[in-house]
Design an enzyme around this catalytic site. Structure first.
Site, PDB file in Angstrom:
ATOM      1  CE1 TYR A 228      -3.845   2.326   0.767  1.00 35.38           C
ATOM      2  CE2 TYR A 228      -2.464   3.163   2.533  1.00 35.38           C
ATOM      3  CZ  TYR A 228      -3.590   3.266   1.737  1.00 35.38           C
ATOM      4  OH  TYR A 228      -4.443   4.325   1.908  1.00 35.38           O
TER       5      TYR A 228
ATOM      6  CE  LYS B  93      -3.665   4.953  -1.651  1.00 39.67           C
ATOM      7  NZ  LYS B  93      -4.712   5.421  -2.586  1.00 39.67           N
TER       8      LYS B  93
END
Length: 327
Positions: free
Chosen positions: A160, A164
């Protein structure tokens, strides 16, 4: 004088992952500002219900259920906007999933699934959106959804955080590439009470109180920039509007009562050695030169009062290794 309203009448937006949570808040805010919206979700029922909630409130919305990631899915979303409303002016890439595990337990499947939805999904949808906007020749907006995890890293979120961070880098890159076309590109960094946040012990009592109709305390709304998905939504129609036509390549945080601009990575300390560096000379000078003030990592732990007004004492680690971002 009162602020002029943000007017998106005649504009069309696609919001990925907008069947619920932050994505639904973004789609609803865009519709309230006058934009027609293509609501997207993997869950067909959630997408349909979200679109219905917007139309029942007087907005314009249609649902397109498809898993974000592939070029085919991105093309479907753009085609739905153009076929239904005749154009596309804003692409909001919110869709995302989580597969949290520490490095030595994270599988290839865990990594690939998150990167496919977040990073590749942002790439394919932004590309499809940019192609259409350039064909129209009237500019437009790409609003990418980042996270504090992508800015600072986060325990247990290799996949993640990497996705991002990549999204922030793509926003900076695309802002340069699309500038001549009048297309702005920005990454938003939302922090909100979502289903994911409820799993964090430190936040759980406050999220529960919020569900019961009690407002979040100021130390969260202001000090931590932590609020509801609706608190994050205002940034999206603003960035899609003419009021933000000169804002591009930025990472902008929002949550609770807080609006913030994130810095871009840059050199913070420099040292020189005549003729270049050796391993020994780096070792000899590191702690007294460039390494004297190393950068911190991770999302700072929330600062909770000793005696919360709700009567709950936060249990577990204050920063449990999860971002409060919802996407």
């Amino acid at each position: 004088m009162p602020n002029a309203p943000i007017d998106l009448a005649g504009k069309v937006a696609v919001v990925t992952g907008s069947g619920r949570g932050l994505g639904l808040a973004y789609a609803t805010a865009l519709a309230r500002s006058g934009a027609a919206v293509v609501v997207n979700d993997l869950d067909e029922e959630a997408a349909a219900q979200a679109a219905e909630s917007i139309t029942e409130a007087g907005g314009r919305a249609v649902a397109e259920a498809v898993a974000v990631g592939s070029a085919e899915a991105a093309d479907r979303l753009v085609a739905r906007a153009v076929d239904t409303y005749g154009r596309l002016d804003a692409m909001v890439t919110n869709a995302g999933i989580l597969r949290d595990r520490v490095l030595w337990k994270m599988t290839d499947e865990d990594f690939d699934a998150v990167l496919t939805t977040h990073l590749k999904g942002t790439f394919t949808c932004a590309r499809a959106g940019a192609v259409r906007m350039r064909e129209q020749g009237e500019g437009g907006s790409l609003v990418l959804v980042g996270s504090p995890a992508g800015q600072r890293g986060n325990f247990g979120q290799t996949n993640y955080a990497a996705a991002k961070a990549g999204i922030a880098a793509m926003a900076r890159t695309w802002s340069m590439e699309l500038a001549r076309s009048g297309i702005t590109v920005n990454a938003i960094v939302p922090v909100a009470a979502t289903a994911m946040t409820e799993t964090i012990p430190a936040f759980a009592p406050y999220v529960e109180a919020l569900h019961e109709g009690r407002p979040l305390p100021d130390f969260l709304r202001k000090g931590e920039g932590f609020g509801t998905p609706e608190d994050c939504a205002a940034l999206v129609p603003f960035l899609a509007s003419p009021a933000a036509r000169d804002i591009t390549g930025q990472c902008i945080g929002i949550g609770g009562d807080k609006l913030a601009l994130w810095s871009h990575p840059q050199e913070t300390a420099i040292a020189y050695a005549d003729g270049g560096w050796s391993p020994e000379s780096i070792a000899a000078t590191w702690h007294t030169s460039v390494g004297s003030r190393p950068e911190s990592v991770g999302i700072p732990a929330p600062r909770f009062p000793e005696h919360p007004a709700s009567g709950h004492s936060p249990s577990g680690p204050a920063a449990s290794g999860h971002s409060a971002s919802g996407s």
